[in-house]
Write an enzyme that holds these catalytic residues in place. Structure first.
Site, mmCIF file in Angstrom:
data_model
loop_
_atom_site.group_PDB
_atom_site.id
_atom_site.type_symbol
_atom_site.label_atom_id
_atom_site.label_comp_id
_atom_site.label_asym_id
_atom_site.label_seq_id
_atom_site.Cartn_x
_atom_site.Cartn_y
_atom_site.Cartn_z
ATOM 1 N N ASP A 67 58.611 67.285 88.343
ATOM 2 C CA ASP A 67 59.757 66.415 88.647
ATOM 3 C C ASP A 67 59.482 64.949 88.335
ATOM 4 O O ASP A 67 60.371 64.109 88.464
ATOM 5 C CB ASP A 67 60.191 66.583 90.106
ATOM 6 C CG ASP A 67 59.106 66.209 91.117
ATOM 7 O OD1 ASP A 67 58.097 65.590 90.713
ATOM 8 O OD2 ASP A 67 59.262 66.544 92.306
ATOM 9 N N ASP A 78 40.908 63.266 80.594
ATOM 10 C CA ASP A 78 42.129 62.466 80.553
ATOM 11 C C ASP A 78 42.204 61.493 81.726
ATOM 12 O O ASP A 78 43.123 60.660 81.775
ATOM 13 C CB ASP A 78 43.371 63.366 80.537
ATOM 14 C CG ASP A 78 43.449 64.284 81.749
ATOM 15 O OD1 ASP A 78 42.536 65.112 81.911
ATOM 16 O OD2 ASP A 78 44.407 64.172 82.536
#
Length: 452
Positions: free
Chosen positions: A126, A253
């Protein structure tokens, strides 16, 4: 004029990288924007402290562009190893780079978000951040900065009025958007993506950008870049250990090539010197346990070296990687001595002291925060038992770098263990009481002043 013309120095350097590195995006349209935290100390360095609360929310909650800055937010593209498994489907999935500035020293600053909405890299998420997650990130970054760890800083936390469903929190839970200040948001995973696509031209462009904009050096030598990243990340690993901090998710990352820690999800501070202590409930193998963090960070830097092989020979990069341990050992000694209020000698006795302290901490089970508080700029208390004899004898040869005159030393140690984090969150969740949160921030800053 809310923007100080002397301190506000806008930049757009990231645009020089070009299209392969980012996607223009829009911020979510939040139902509300309630300012919960503003870091005026950090804002002053970026020329933003003159914003009143309404202007602050307009720019850092609604993301109206800052003057002469980026016209639209940019979601950065990258890949990465997540718990040693390569994932080519990553990128900024709930954040973006909103603006760039210069700080007082002329260093480039990125304003990056967390919880600002969906992007092309959201992967069915979301794009939101829970308010509790935002509170935890503010607490982590403030504590780490106070303890001398190179870290991004939380600039702003704004509650956004949405009800979020999460598996790891009682739901529905409150939402927020965070803005952090960081010296660049280029990750090891940014390089991995270019290596994956065999894009030599873009790789050279990225090397030039990082050297020039994040390190202040000319040229496009990938080996030189690796040397710099090795040195910075080795210091980061050392400072994590001295702070007793466990990041929890040291994926490639999540490693900034400036060696600046960021992105605080399942973090914890270790109660004792326990190398097996983990922060993430899903880290079943202890890959990112407290004692394995230097190894984990080095492994990630090795992935940078592997990526740079696209444009460089292997042998000089191997030599650069071999320097990690050479930098880490004195760095961890310096960081531990700093927390003990001592100046390093710069010789073999520093390593001897570190080994003696680590052995005593493990054998005695003394709490880390209690130990560093008790030993700062003074002899170990008599209550420390025989397991401390070797450390006591070695420590006696070190001069204090400062005194214990600050009022902080007449109280109790400032800690950030998980039980207190939960205790700070509980009144916010139950009755919107931010008193404990504000008091903790004041306590952290008092500790920072005392540490010097």
């Amino acid at each position: 004029m809310p923007f100080d013309p002397q301190a506000y120095r806008p930049e757009r350097r990231i645009l020089s990288l070009g299209e392969p590195f980012y996607d223009p995006v829009r911020a979510a349209d939040f139902p509300q924007t309630r300012l919960r935290f503003r870091n005026d100390r950090a804002a002053a360095e970026a020329g933003l402290s003159g914003l009143d609360d309404a202007e602050w929310v307009t720019h850092l909650g609604r993301f109206a562009p800052l003057p002469d800055n980026l016209d639209e937010p940019l979601a950065l593209r990258y890949h990465g190893h997540q718990f040693r498994s390569y994932n080519p489907d990553l990128g900024d999935g709930r954040g973006f780079t909103f603006a760039q500035l210069r700080d007082r020293e002329g260093r480039l600053l990125d304003l990056g978000t967390k919880g600002s909405g969906q992007t092309p890299w959201s992967r069915f998420g979301d794009g939101r951040l829970t308010l509790k997650g935002g509170v935890r990130e503010v607490l982590a970054s403030e504590m780490l900065e106070a303890l001398g760890v190179p870290t991004s800083r939380s600039l702003s936390l704004i509650e956004t009025g949405e009800a979020l469903e999460r598996n790891d929190e009682p739901s529905p839970t409150r939402s927020a958007v965070l803005v952090r200040l960081s010296h660049g948001h280029i990750r090891i995973g940014t390089f991995q993506r270019l290596a994956y696509h065999r894009d030599e031209e873009a790789m050279r462009r990225l090397v030039r950008y990082v050297l020039a904009e994040l390190y202040g050096e000319d040229g496009d030598d990938p080996v030189r870049l690796l040397e710099l990243v090795v040195a910075r990340t080795a210091v980061l690993a050392a400072r994590y250990m001295a702070a007793g901090f466990v990041h929890g998710v040291l994926n490639s990352d999540n490693i900034n090539v400036t060696g600046e820690s960021f992105d605080y999800g399942p973090w914890r501070f270790a109660p004792t010197w326990d190398p097996a202590f983990t922060a993430a409930y899903f880290d079943h193998a202890g890959l990112y346990a407290f004692g394995r963090q230097p190894e984990a960070i080095l492994w990630d830097v090795m992935q940078l070296a592997s990526s740079l092989r696209l444009i460089a020979d292997s042998d000089p990069m191997v030599a650069a990687l071999d320097r990690f341990g050479e930098v880490y050992q004195p760095a961890v000694a310096e960081a531990l001595l700093w927390r003990m209020g001592r100046a390093p000698r710069g010789d073999a006795s520093d390593g001897t002291l570190v080994q003696a302290v680590e052995r005593a901490l493990r054998a005695s089970g003394v709490g880390l925060d209690r130990f560093f508080f008790d030993v700062f700029a003074q002899e170990l208390p008599a209550s420390y038992g025989a397991e401390w004899d070797a450390a006591r004898a070695t420590l006696a040869g070190y001069a204090a770098r400062t005194s214990r005159d600050h009022a902080y030393w007449r109280g109790e140690p400032c800690a950030m263990l998980i039980d207190e984090v939960e205790a700070i969150w509980a009144p916010i969740a139950e009755r919107d009481d931010w008193g404990a949160f504000r008091a903790k921030l004041a306590s952290i800053r008092q500790m920072a002043a005392a540490l010097g």
